[in-house]
Design an enzyme around this catalytic site. Structure first.
Site, PDB file in Angstrom:
ATOM      1  N   LYS A 187       0.810  -1.198   0.000  1.00  0.00           N
ATOM      2  CA  LYS A 187       0.000   0.000   0.000  1.00  0.00           C
ATOM      3  C   LYS A 187       0.860   1.271   0.000  1.00  0.00           C
ATOM      4  CE  LYS A 187      -3.140  -2.505   3.016  1.00  0.00           C
ATOM      5  NZ  LYS A 187      -3.563  -2.632   4.426  1.00  0.00           N
ATOM      6  N   GLY A 188       2.108   1.121   0.427  1.00  0.00           N
ATOM      7  CA  GLY A 188       2.937   2.285   0.746  1.00  0.00           C
ATOM      8  C   GLY A 188       3.087   3.314  -0.352  1.00  0.00           C
ATOM      9  N   GLU A 224       7.948   2.652  -5.826  1.00  0.00           N
ATOM     10  CA  GLU A 224       8.058   2.117  -4.461  1.00  0.00           C
ATOM     11  C   GLU A 224       8.077   3.247  -3.431  1.00  0.00           C
ATOM     12  OE1 GLU A 224       7.970  -0.106  -2.333  1.00  0.00           O
ATOM     13  OE2 GLU A 224       8.996  -1.969  -2.861  1.00  0.00           O
ATOM     14  N   ASP A 225       7.593   2.947  -2.238  1.00  0.00           N
ATOM     15  CA  ASP A 225       7.644   3.941  -1.170  1.00  0.00           C
ATOM     16  C   ASP A 225       9.060   4.098  -0.628  1.00  0.00           C
ATOM     17  OD1 ASP A 225       7.614   1.385  -0.035  1.00  0.00           O
ATOM     18  OD2 ASP A 225       6.116   1.841   1.492  1.00  0.00           O
ATOM     19  N   ASP A 261      14.568  -0.156   1.680  1.00  0.00           N
ATOM     20  CA  ASP A 261      15.239  -0.272   2.975  1.00  0.00           C
ATOM     21  C   ASP A 261      16.464  -1.160   2.766  1.00  0.00           C
ATOM     22  OD1 ASP A 261      15.844  -0.377   5.652  1.00  0.00           O
ATOM     23  OD2 ASP A 261      14.057  -1.417   6.270  1.00  0.00           O
ATOM     24  N   VAL A 269      10.238   5.561   9.598  1.00  0.00           N
ATOM     25  CA  VAL A 269       9.428   6.738   9.255  1.00  0.00           C
ATOM     26  C   VAL A 269       8.004   6.343   8.883  1.00  0.00           C
ATOM     27  CG1 VAL A 269      11.399   8.155   8.535  1.00  0.00           C
ATOM     28  CG2 VAL A 269      10.255   6.680   6.845  1.00  0.00           C
ATOM     29  N   ASP A 327       3.508   3.428   6.758  1.00  0.00           N
ATOM     30  CA  ASP A 327       2.767   3.146   7.989  1.00  0.00           C
ATOM     31  C   ASP A 327       3.662   2.553   9.060  1.00  0.00           C
ATOM     32  OD1 ASP A 327       3.131   0.580   6.586  1.00  0.00           O
ATOM     33  OD2 ASP A 327       1.913  -0.223   8.219  1.00  0.00           O
TER      34      ASP A 327
END
Ligand code: IMP
Ligand code: MG
Length: 195
Positions: A53-54, A109-110, A113, A163, A169
């Site tokens: 969802k990001g 993409e959000d 990482d 974050v 989220d």
């Protein structure tokens, strides 16, 4: 990289703390990315593939500053095992509707990482024979472990703090914040490093 400290029901409540990237800064950078993509894909109709969802908010804003006849598709993935640590073993929860063959695909993409999720998704999408595949990530961790050349478009490099906001989220909350904030415990202490 793991986020063990942020997992589980036993820990202290995590809430949004100080702003890392403000709404204005986000809008400015997203507009720049839109111009870059518009120039790079002139004469073509790229297919934006958002990772739910990001990426929903970023992709929504990004698409509005791309001056091309873009198309949209979405996929949803979940990482096996841990809720906030990527294992690199990714399960596709919702697959794409469209055929990627011959398409110019931009994977949106959000956050990258460790990069494990992105590596998996790239391999998966490349196997569907797109004409091209590039990555557009809003946030990239300074200590990610993937090939830099893969990150064609990126918004911001950020340190190892967890974050939330602008789509991201913690335990499904705070995606609607208009800026990117570092999470902290309700008592005010910043959450431990995301590494
Ligand atoms: P990776 O596979 O380690 O690169 O993890 C990528 C995914 O982990 C992202 O798509 C996010 O869903 C999640 N993630 C990593 N860091 C954060 C963060 O700071 N906030 C929210 N989600 C995060
Ligand atoms: Mg994600």
């Amino acid at each position: 990289m793991g986020h063990d400290q942020l997992d589980g029901d036993a820990g202290p409540e995590l809430v949004p703390g100080r702003i890392l990237v403000g709404a204005e800064q986000l809008a400015e950078r997203v507009a720049q990315l839109g111009v870059e993509i518009t120039v790079d894909y002139e004469g073509r109709s790229p297919l934006l593939v958002g990772v739910l969802k990001g990426a929903f908010m970023f992709m929504s804003d990004l698409s509005r500053v791309i001056d091309l006849p873009v198309e949209f598709d979405f996929m949803a993935v979940s990482s096996y095992g841990h809720s906030t640590r990527s294992s690199g073993v990714v399960r596709i929860v919702k697959d794409l509707d469209l055929d990627l063959a011959g398409r110019d695909v931009i994977l949106v993409e959000d956050i990258v990482d460790s990069g494990l999720t992105l590596n998996y998704l790239r391999r998966n999408l490349l196997a569907r024979n797109p004409a091209s595949l590039e990555v557009c990530a809003l946030l990239v961790r300074e200590d990610h472990s993937i090939d830099e050349a893969i990150l064609r478009y990126e918004g911001f490099r950020i340190p190892g703090e967890f974050v939330v906001g602008y789509g991201l989220d913690v335990d499904q909350r705070y995606r609607n914040l208009p800026d990117i904030r570092v999470v902290e415990t309700a008592s005010g202490a910043e959450a431990a490093e995301a590494s």
